[in-house]
Design a protein around this motif. Sequence first.
Motif, PDB file in Angstrom:
ATOM      1  N   LEU A   1      24.471   0.466 -19.710  1.00  0.00           N
ATOM      2  CA  LEU A   1      25.428  -0.113 -18.768  1.00  0.00           C
ATOM      3  C   LEU A   1      25.554   0.677 -17.469  1.00  0.00           C
ATOM      4  CD1 LEU A   1      28.236  -1.530 -21.067  1.00  0.00           C
ATOM      5  CD2 LEU A   1      26.539  -2.775 -19.744  1.00  0.00           C
ATOM      6  N   ASP A   2      25.455   2.005 -17.523  1.00  0.00           N
ATOM      7  CA  ASP A   2      25.557   2.772 -16.278  1.00  0.00           C
ATOM      8  C   ASP A   2      24.386   2.469 -15.345  1.00  0.00           C
ATOM      9  OD1 ASP A   2      23.856   4.155 -18.120  1.00  0.00           O
ATOM     10  OD2 ASP A   2      24.123   6.012 -16.981  1.00  0.00           O
ATOM     11  N   GLU A   3      23.199   2.260 -15.899  1.00  0.00           N
ATOM     12  CA  GLU A   3      22.039   1.900 -15.087  1.00  0.00           C
ATOM     13  C   GLU A   3      22.204   0.495 -14.510  1.00  0.00           C
ATOM     14  OE1 GLU A   3      18.198   3.873 -17.087  1.00  0.00           O
ATOM     15  OE2 GLU A   3      19.407   2.707 -18.508  1.00  0.00           O
ATOM     16  N   CYS A   4      22.715  -0.403 -15.328  1.00  0.00           N
ATOM     17  CA  CYS A   4      22.950  -1.778 -14.872  1.00  0.00           C
ATOM     18  C   CYS A   4      23.972  -1.813 -13.750  1.00  0.00           C
ATOM     19  CB  CYS A   4      23.426  -2.653 -16.031  1.00  0.00           C
ATOM     20  SG  CYS A   4      22.212  -2.883 -17.322  1.00  0.00           S
ATOM     21  N   MET A   5      25.022  -1.038 -13.895  1.00  0.00           N
ATOM     22  CA  MET A   5      26.071  -1.050 -12.874  1.00  0.00           C
ATOM     23  C   MET A   5      25.582  -0.448 -11.565  1.00  0.00           C
ATOM     24  SD  MET A   5      28.420  -2.795 -14.164  1.00  0.00           S
ATOM     25  CE  MET A   5      27.063  -3.671 -14.943  1.00  0.00           C
ATOM     26  N   ALA A   6      24.665   0.513 -11.638  1.00  0.00           N
ATOM     27  CA  ALA A   6      24.091   1.063 -10.401  1.00  0.00           C
ATOM     28  C   ALA A   6      23.334  -0.034  -9.645  1.00  0.00           C
ATOM     29  CB  ALA A   6      23.171   2.239 -10.719  1.00  0.00           C
ATOM     30  N   LEU A   7      22.563  -0.847 -10.369  1.00  0.00           N
ATOM     31  CA  LEU A   7      21.851  -1.953  -9.721  1.00  0.00           C
ATOM     32  C   LEU A   7      22.824  -3.022  -9.235  1.00  0.00           C
ATOM     33  CD1 LEU A   7      18.624  -2.528 -11.858  1.00  0.00           C
ATOM     34  CD2 LEU A   7      18.802  -1.680  -9.514  1.00  0.00           C
ATOM     35  N   THR A   8      23.865  -3.278  -9.999  1.00  0.00           N
ATOM     36  CA  THR A   8      24.865  -4.268  -9.590  1.00  0.00           C
ATOM     37  C   THR A   8      25.547  -3.837  -8.292  1.00  0.00           C
ATOM     38  OG1 THR A   8      25.217  -4.965 -11.878  1.00  0.00           O
ATOM     39  CG2 THR A   8      26.964  -5.488 -10.301  1.00  0.00           C
ATOM     40  N   ARG A   9      25.857  -2.556  -8.184  1.00  0.00           N
ATOM     41  CA  ARG A   9      26.467  -2.051  -6.942  1.00  0.00           C
ATOM     42  C   ARG A   9      25.530  -2.241  -5.751  1.00  0.00           C
ATOM     43  NH1 ARG A   9      28.416   1.814 -10.484  1.00  0.00           N
ATOM     44  NH2 ARG A   9      26.755   3.279  -9.988  1.00  0.00           N
TER      45      ARG A   9
ATOM     46  N   LEU B   1      26.712 -12.689 -11.438  1.00  0.00           N
ATOM     47  CA  LEU B   1      25.667 -12.260 -12.373  1.00  0.00           C
ATOM     48  C   LEU B   1      26.135 -11.110 -13.260  1.00  0.00           C
ATOM     49  CD1 LEU B   1      22.471 -12.582 -10.197  1.00  0.00           C
ATOM     50  CD2 LEU B   1      23.367 -14.158 -11.913  1.00  0.00           C
ATOM     51  N   ASN B   2      27.126 -10.367 -12.793  1.00  0.00           N
ATOM     52  CA  ASN B   2      27.653  -9.274 -13.594  1.00  0.00           C
ATOM     53  C   ASN B   2      28.253  -9.779 -14.901  1.00  0.00           C
ATOM     54  OD1 ASN B   2      28.324  -6.440 -13.940  1.00  0.00           O
ATOM     55  ND2 ASN B   2      30.432  -7.135 -13.747  1.00  0.00           N
ATOM     56  N   MET B   3      28.766 -10.984 -14.895  1.00  0.00           N
ATOM     57  CA  MET B   3      29.321 -11.547 -16.135  1.00  0.00           C
ATOM     58  C   MET B   3      28.242 -11.636 -17.208  1.00  0.00           C
ATOM     59  SD  MET B   3      31.722 -14.532 -14.624  1.00  0.00           S
ATOM     60  CE  MET B   3      32.414 -14.318 -13.005  1.00  0.00           C
ATOM     61  N   HIS B   4      27.044 -12.042 -16.814  1.00  0.00           N
ATOM     62  CA  HIS B   4      25.918 -12.120 -17.752  1.00  0.00           C
ATOM     63  C   HIS B   4      25.488 -10.720 -18.180  1.00  0.00           C
ATOM     64  CE1 HIS B   4      22.029 -13.215 -19.474  1.00  0.00           C
ATOM     65  NE2 HIS B   4      21.531 -12.247 -18.740  1.00  0.00           N
ATOM     66  N   VAL B   5      25.312  -9.842 -17.192  1.00  0.00           N
ATOM     67  CA  VAL B   5      24.832  -8.494 -17.470  1.00  0.00           C
ATOM     68  C   VAL B   5      25.819  -7.746 -18.361  1.00  0.00           C
ATOM     69  CG1 VAL B   5      24.238  -6.268 -16.424  1.00  0.00           C
ATOM     70  CG2 VAL B   5      23.441  -8.396 -15.375  1.00  0.00           C
ATOM     71  N   TYR B   6      27.104  -7.920 -18.115  1.00  0.00           N
ATOM     72  CA  TYR B   6      28.114  -7.245 -18.924  1.00  0.00           C
ATOM     73  C   TYR B   6      27.960  -7.613 -20.401  1.00  0.00           C
ATOM     74  CZ  TYR B   6      32.463  -6.058 -21.171  1.00  0.00           C
ATOM     75  OH  TYR B   6      33.380  -5.557 -22.059  1.00  0.00           O
ATOM     76  N   TRP B   7      27.893  -8.900 -20.697  1.00  0.00           N
ATOM     77  CA  TRP B   7      27.847  -9.329 -22.098  1.00  0.00           C
ATOM     78  C   TRP B   7      26.529  -8.979 -22.768  1.00  0.00           C
ATOM     79  CZ3 TRP B   7      31.978  -9.731 -24.668  1.00  0.00           C
ATOM     80  CH2 TRP B   7      33.158 -10.127 -24.041  1.00  0.00           C
ATOM     81  N   THR B   8      25.421  -9.078 -22.041  1.00  0.00           N
ATOM     82  CA  THR B   8      24.151  -8.663 -22.650  1.00  0.00           C
ATOM     83  C   THR B   8      24.157  -7.153 -22.863  1.00  0.00           C
ATOM     84  OG1 THR B   8      23.031  -8.583 -20.497  1.00  0.00           O
ATOM     85  CG2 THR B   8      22.783 -10.593 -21.800  1.00  0.00           C
TER      86      THR B   8
END
Length: 132
Positions: free
Chosen positions: A65-73, A86-93
Motif C-alpha cells: 500500500l505504501d508503494e501504491c499510495m506513492a504512485l497515487t500521489r 481509481l484509489n477506491m479500486h487500488v485501496y480494496w485490491t
Amino acid sequence: MIDAQTNKKEELCKNLKGIFENCGERAGHYDANNLFFQEDFDELKKAGYLLMAVPEEFGGYGMKLDECMALTRKLAYHAAPTALALNMHVYWTGLAADLLRNGHGNRRHWPTFGYCGPRMERRQGLRPGMGN
C-alpha cells in the motif's frame, strides 16, 4: 526473483510518468464538462496501473500500500479526480492483497476483491467490456 519484481515495478513507474502527464492535460476538460475520465482510465488500465496492488501470482505488480499510495500521489498531482476515483479500486485490491500476504485471506476468493480483466471475465462468464 526479487530483481525481476523490482525491474517490473520500475518499468511500470517509468511508463506511468508520461501517462500521468497525459492525464493532467485532460483533467481540465473532464472537470469543466463533468465527464468521466474514460481516456485516463483506458490508458492507465492498459499500462497496468490498476494491477499495482494485485499480487504477482494473479498477474499484478505485488506492490504494498505504501508503494501504491506513492504512485497515487503522483497521479493526483496531475489529475486529482482521476486519482481519487481509481484509489477506491487500488485501496480494496491492496487491502485484499495485504490480508492474503498475512494469512487472513483465501486465494480462491481473490477474484471477488480484485482485478476483473479478460481472464477473470472469461472465468466468470462475463463478456469483456460489457459491464454485466
